[in-house]
Scaffold this motif. Sequence first.
Motif, short mmCIF file in Angstrom:
data_model
loop_
_atom_site.label_atom_id
_atom_site.label_comp_id
_atom_site.label_asym_id
_atom_site.label_seq_id
_atom_site.Cartn_x
_atom_site.Cartn_y
_atom_site.Cartn_z
N UNK A 1 48.82 73.34 63.07
CA UNK A 1 48.95 71.95 62.62
C UNK A 1 49.28 71.05 63.80
N UNK A 2 48.45 70.04 64.02
CA UNK A 2 48.68 69.07 65.09
C UNK A 2 49.82 68.13 64.75
N UNK A 3 50.50 67.67 65.78
CA UNK A 3 51.54 66.66 65.60
C UNK A 3 50.88 65.30 65.40
N UNK A 4 51.70 64.29 65.26
CA UNK A 4 51.18 62.93 65.14
C UNK A 4 51.39 62.15 66.43
N UNK A 5 51.55 62.87 67.52
CA UNK A 5 51.73 62.24 68.83
C UNK A 5 50.35 62.04 69.46
N UNK A 6 49.78 60.87 69.28
CA UNK A 6 48.42 60.60 69.73
C UNK A 6 48.29 60.71 71.25
N UNK A 7 49.30 60.28 71.98
CA UNK A 7 49.24 60.35 73.44
C UNK A 7 49.20 61.80 73.91
#
Length: 220
Positions: free
Chosen positions: A107-113
């Motif tokens: 699951x990916x985080x929500x940290x776009x950078x």
Amino acid sequence: MVGMMAGRWGSRRFDLEQADRRLLQVVTDAMDGAAALSGHRLACRPGCDECCHGPFPINALDAWRLRRGLAELAARDPERAAAVVDRARTLVPLLAADFPGAPELGVLSEDEEAEEAYFGRHAALPCPALDPVTRRCDLYAYRPLTCRTFGPPVRLGAADLPPCRLCFQGEPEAAIESCRAEPDPHGLEDRLVARLGQDEETLIAFVLADRLHKGEDESS
């Protein structure tokens, strides 16, 4: 994540299949129109794998569709399906080492950078669905929407995305804009993902490596 999704739908899977077919038809019609307008300015051809390298986020609907495709391929051509899974399992350790999120869950985080930097670092890695000999996708009919909308310039929600770097070379901006497609103007994909009740994003390699680990068979 994805394994839970299959159980949640259970007997309603047929309804999801119908809804997904409608979505894919809308997207296909829009992209066919863009391809017709683009003509020779599109470099996209069978065997071109420009868009088949580098990980990118996929949603729960994409993951569900990929699992269905892998199950269908396993029934039709077990060796090819096993090769897809092997390629995915080879990639997972490479992708998990600096994964921006929970690698044990995929699951990916929500940290776009952080995600943008991560995707850049792994941009050369081939998709596990890409056959290294034919340079074609082994799960083409079941590929994510990102794959289906690559090539011409597209509008996704409020974002105008540029064409593939190999397409429209030397063409003026006006020519590019005249071919811009809006593959999902009514947000059908978002509505289906909302019905699934899972807003997490993952990677293709995690989905395809995970399927045979769990021994699931969504074709039954």
